[in-house]
Write a protein that holds these residues in place. Structure first.
Motif, PDB file in Angstrom:
ATOM      1  N   THR A  11       0.919  -1.270   0.051  1.00 34.08           N
ATOM      2  CA  THR A  11      -0.114  -0.010   0.119  1.00 34.08           C
ATOM      3  C   THR A  11       0.843   1.193  -0.112  1.00 34.08           C
ATOM      4  N   ALA A  12       1.869   1.095   0.912  1.00 36.63           N
ATOM      5  CA  ALA A  12       2.919   2.222   1.140  1.00 36.63           C
ATOM      6  C   ALA A  12       3.500   2.596  -0.514  1.00 36.63           C
ATOM      7  N   ALA A  13       3.916   1.641  -1.069  1.00 34.86           N
ATOM      8  CA  ALA A  13       4.545   1.810  -2.441  1.00 34.86           C
ATOM      9  C   ALA A  13       3.485   2.094  -3.218  1.00 34.86           C
ATOM     10  N   SER A  14       2.481   1.591  -3.501  1.00 32.92           N
ATOM     11  CA  SER A  14       1.226   2.095  -4.424  1.00 32.92           C
ATOM     12  C   SER A  14       1.126   3.818  -4.288  1.00 32.92           C
ATOM     13  N   TYR A  15       1.415   4.480  -3.003  1.00 32.41           N
ATOM     14  CA  TYR A  15       1.208   5.762  -2.936  1.00 32.41           C
ATOM     15  C   TYR A  15       2.246   6.572  -3.717  1.00 32.41           C
ATOM     16  N   GLN A  16       3.259   6.125  -4.154  1.00 35.16           N
ATOM     17  CA  GLN A  16       4.303   6.591  -4.393  1.00 35.16           C
ATOM     18  C   GLN A  16       4.531   6.326  -6.170  1.00 35.16           C
ATOM     19  N   ARG A  17       3.503   5.631  -6.725  1.00 31.85           N
ATOM     20  CA  ARG A  17       3.835   5.294  -8.122  1.00 31.85           C
ATOM     21  C   ARG A  17       2.524   6.092  -8.798  1.00 31.85           C
ATOM     22  N   ASN A  18       2.988   6.984  -9.754  1.00 30.50           N
ATOM     23  CA  ASN A  18       2.119   7.777 -10.512  1.00 30.50           C
ATOM     24  C   ASN A  18       1.249   7.134 -11.568  1.00 30.50           C
ATOM     25  N   THR A  19       1.916   5.788 -11.939  1.00 30.80           N
ATOM     26  CA  THR A  19       1.192   4.986 -12.970  1.00 30.80           C
ATOM     27  C   THR A  19      -0.214   4.588 -12.330  1.00 30.80           C
ATOM     28  N   VAL A  20      -0.345   4.544 -10.956  1.00 28.92           N
ATOM     29  CA  VAL A  20      -1.618   4.222 -10.346  1.00 28.92           C
ATOM     30  C   VAL A  20      -2.734   5.088 -10.785  1.00 28.92           C
ATOM     31  N   LEU A  21      -2.209   6.584 -11.043  1.00 29.41           N
ATOM     32  CA  LEU A  21      -3.331   7.583 -11.430  1.00 29.41           C
ATOM     33  C   LEU A  21      -3.949   7.305 -12.627  1.00 29.41           C
ATOM     34  N   GLN A  22      -2.920   7.089 -13.683  1.00 27.06           N
ATOM     35  CA  GLN A  22      -3.279   6.580 -15.135  1.00 27.06           C
ATOM     36  C   GLN A  22      -4.006   5.421 -15.137  1.00 27.06           C
ATOM     37  N   LEU A  23      -3.835   4.333 -14.298  1.00 30.31           N
ATOM     38  CA  LEU A  23      -4.818   3.184 -14.280  1.00 30.31           C
ATOM     39  C   LEU A  23      -6.213   3.447 -13.892  1.00 30.31           C
ATOM     40  N   HIS A  24      -6.210   4.312 -12.653  1.00 29.65           N
ATOM     41  CA  HIS A  24      -7.739   4.660 -12.137  1.00 29.65           C
ATOM     42  C   HIS A  24      -8.451   5.744 -13.204  1.00 29.65           C
ATOM     43  N   TYR A  25      -7.471   6.827 -13.565  1.00 32.41           N
ATOM     44  CA  TYR A  25      -8.198   7.806 -14.531  1.00 32.41           C
ATOM     45  C   TYR A  25      -8.780   7.101 -15.842  1.00 32.41           C
ATOM     46  N   ASN A  26      -7.941   6.034 -16.194  1.00 39.89           N
ATOM     47  CA  ASN A  26      -8.339   5.316 -17.378  1.00 39.89           C
ATOM     48  C   ASN A  26      -9.283   4.407 -17.410  1.00 39.89           C
ATOM     49  N   TYR A  27      -9.562   3.848 -16.137  1.00 38.38           N
ATOM     50  CA  TYR A  27     -10.742   2.872 -15.792  1.00 38.38           C
ATOM     51  C   TYR A  27     -12.037   3.665 -15.719  1.00 38.38           C
ATOM     52  N   THR A  28     -12.047   4.848 -15.477  1.00 41.10           N
ATOM     53  CA  THR A  28     -13.357   5.717 -15.197  1.00 41.10           C
ATOM     54  C   THR A  28     -13.583   6.467 -16.497  1.00 41.10           C
ATOM     55  N   GLY A  29     -12.725   6.368 -17.333  1.00 43.08           N
ATOM     56  CA  GLY A  29     -12.944   6.889 -18.737  1.00 43.08           C
ATOM     57  C   GLY A  29     -12.490   8.307 -18.892  1.00 43.08           C
ATOM     58  N   LYS A  30     -11.829   8.877 -17.670  1.00 43.96           N
ATOM     59  CA  LYS A  30     -11.365  10.277 -17.779  1.00 43.96           C
ATOM     60  C   LYS A  30     -10.222  10.453 -18.864  1.00 43.96           C
ATOM     61  N   LEU A  31      -9.574   9.826 -19.233  1.00 43.93           N
ATOM     62  CA  LEU A  31      -8.534   9.722 -20.002  1.00 43.93           C
ATOM     63  C   LEU A  31      -8.676   9.797 -21.471  1.00 43.93           C
ATOM     64  N   ASP A  32     -10.222   9.674 -21.723  1.00 46.66           N
ATOM     65  CA  ASP A  32     -10.841   9.644 -22.930  1.00 46.66           C
ATOM     66  C   ASP A  32     -10.964  11.112 -23.353  1.00 46.66           C
ATOM     67  N   ARG A  33     -10.852  12.214 -22.414  1.00 46.93           N
ATOM     68  CA  ARG A  33     -10.825  13.513 -22.549  1.00 46.93           C
ATOM     69  C   ARG A  33      -9.815  14.257 -22.757  1.00 46.93           C
ATOM     70  N   ASP A  34      -9.719  15.451 -23.245  1.00 54.70           N
ATOM     71  CA  ASP A  34      -8.453  16.404 -23.588  1.00 54.70           C
ATOM     72  C   ASP A  34      -7.989  16.944 -22.511  1.00 54.70           C
ATOM     73  N   ARG A  35      -8.798  16.913 -21.426  1.00 49.01           N
ATOM     74  CA  ARG A  35      -8.291  17.779 -20.222  1.00 49.01           C
ATOM     75  C   ARG A  35      -7.073  17.551 -19.535  1.00 49.01           C
ATOM     76  N   TYR A  36      -6.664  16.326 -19.732  1.00 47.74           N
ATOM     77  CA  TYR A  36      -5.059  15.729 -18.929  1.00 47.74           C
ATOM     78  C   TYR A  36      -4.296  15.877 -19.972  1.00 47.74           C
ATOM     79  N   THR A  37      -4.407  16.297 -20.985  1.00 45.81           N
ATOM     80  CA  THR A  37      -3.134  16.707 -22.350  1.00 45.81           C
ATOM     81  C   THR A  37      -3.007  18.146 -22.605  1.00 45.81           C
ATOM     82  N   ASP A  38      -4.002  18.924 -22.334  1.00 47.43           N
ATOM     83  CA  ASP A  38      -4.286  20.296 -22.852  1.00 47.43           C
ATOM     84  C   ASP A  38      -3.579  21.010 -21.416  1.00 47.43           C
ATOM     85  N   ARG A  39      -3.356  22.398 -21.717  1.00 52.89           N
ATOM     86  CA  ARG A  39      -2.964  23.282 -20.536  1.00 52.89           C
ATOM     87  C   ARG A  39      -4.136  23.931 -20.021  1.00 52.89           C
TER      88      ARG A  39
END
Length: 381
Positions: A11-39
């Motif tokens: 659990t402590a190790a997962s708190y330090q991996r930013n790949t966890v955010l990509q996994l969760h954001y992709n699962y919920t469908g948020k990475l399908d939006r352009d909000r996380y690539t634009d300024r």
């Protein structure tokens, strides 16, 4: 025991991996939006401007309370606590916006929890501060003869309790109430938070709102019933207090009404987040607009209290325009005629205490109440 330690280490190790955010954001469908690539988008810049206004506005109110000894009393300290929480809410949401967008996926889960938790803590403190003010006013109304020291102790207890509860509410996800190990538990609005935690927060806020409404309803009933009592209504002291509290209740009605208008859309959205299966409710991807509307409550609160309190208006006008109203020699400028109700201290007025005349046409006399008893200003306009 070994398995428990291995689980904690994982659990402590997962708190330090930013790949966890990509996994969760992709699962919920948020990475399908352009909000996380634009300024930053135009709406983000607008919300940043609103947050800046919140910070500046609440700083002015805090300075007015701090510099005016008339406000050094329990009720104004509670108002100052509300102002401080609104100020911090504006600041934390500003930081949230800056760290959002393309910066989101560069964060570790721990930094993400701190980013979102800061907003949760300060917004919760703002909401609970409204409840603390309601509790203090109800206690004062029921027992008007409370000793000043008892009022002070009660005020300190209410302020401490509001921040302890807010901090506890904000750190629960970091302490383990999250969905890092269970993607199917995840919120769509906040992909690392568990849906159960989101529902719990909405339940707490709705309970606080209900408590505020009930307390002010009791105060209104108390004032109305005693005002209709012929024996008590003849008392001048009670009549003045009743009038004061009826005016106060009108203010509070506006405060609670604005609170409901600003927060209810976000509450409804979060409840929808709790019941909607993942990727099935597109409106959940527009949560930043709903949170922005809730933030406007922190912008409006000081306006309401300032516009409905003559003493607060005087203090703020004096704080903002003191240099424009008084010369270095202690004389009143011509523009001071526009602020006839503004009061000044002995050191801010004419140091000799003599009558000051401002001449510009027709004779009009304006009295300015001051700590210096003999100060009288004649304005000729």
């Amino acid at each position: 025991m070994v398995a428990f330690e291995a689980s904690n280490s994982s659990t402590a190790a997962s708190y330090q991996r930013n790949t966890v955010l990509q996994l969760h954001y992709n699962y919920t469908g948020k990475l399908d939006r352009d909000r996380y690539t634009d300024r930053l988008k135009p709406e983000d810049i607008m919300f940043l401007f609103i947050c800046l206004l919140i910070v500046v506005e609440n700083c002015v109110v805090l300075m007015a309370i701090w510099r005016n000894k008339k406000f050094h009393m329990p009720m104004y300290y509670l108002l100052g606590n509300l102002t401080l929480s609104d100020l911090l809410a504006g600041f934390t949401y500003m930081m949230n916006i800056v760290l959002s967008g393309q910066n989101t996926l560069t964060l570790t889960p721990l930094l993400w929890f701190l980013r979102e938790g800061g907003v949760f803590v300060t917004l919760a403190a703002s909401v609970i501060s409204l409840l603390a003010i309601a509790v203090e006013r109800y206690a004062t109304m029921v027992n008007m003869k409370t000793h000043r020291r008892a009022k002070r102790n009660r005020m300190l207890s209410l302020i401490a309790a509001s921040w302890v509860l807010s901090l506890l509410l904000g750190v629960l996800p970091v302490l383990g109430w999250n969905c890092l190990s269970h993607l199917n538990w995840c919120s769509t609005v906040l992909p690392l938070y568990a849906k159960s935690y989101i529902f719990f927060c909405v339940f707490v806020f709705m309970t606080v709102l209900l408590a505020i409404v009930l307390l002010y309803g009791r105060i209104f009933h108390f004032v109305k019933s005693n005002t209709q009592n012929p024996a008590r209504s003849r008392s001048k002291g009670f009549s003045r207090r009743s009038q004061k509290y009826m005016v106060l209740l009108k203010t509070v009605t506006v405060v609670v009404g604005v609170f409901i208008l600003c927060w209810m859309p976000l509450f409804v959205l979060l409840l929808l987040d709790f019941v909607c299966p993942v990727r099935s409710c597109p409106i959940l991807f527009k949560a930043n607009y709903f949170l922005g509307v809730a933030m406007i409550n922190s912008l409006i609160n000081p306006m309401i209290y300032t516009l409905t309190s003559r003493d607060m208006r005087r203090a703020i006008v004096k704080l903002l325009f003191q240099r424009c109203l008084i010369t270095r020699e202690g004389r009143m400028r011509k523009i001071a005629a526009a602020f006839p109700q503004c009061s000044f201290t002995k050191t801010e007025a004419n140091p000799r205490g003599m009558e000051t005349s401002i001449s510009s046409g027709n004779a009009t006399t304006v009295h300015i109440k001051s700590i210096y008893p003999k100060l009288r200003v004649s304005v000729v306009s």
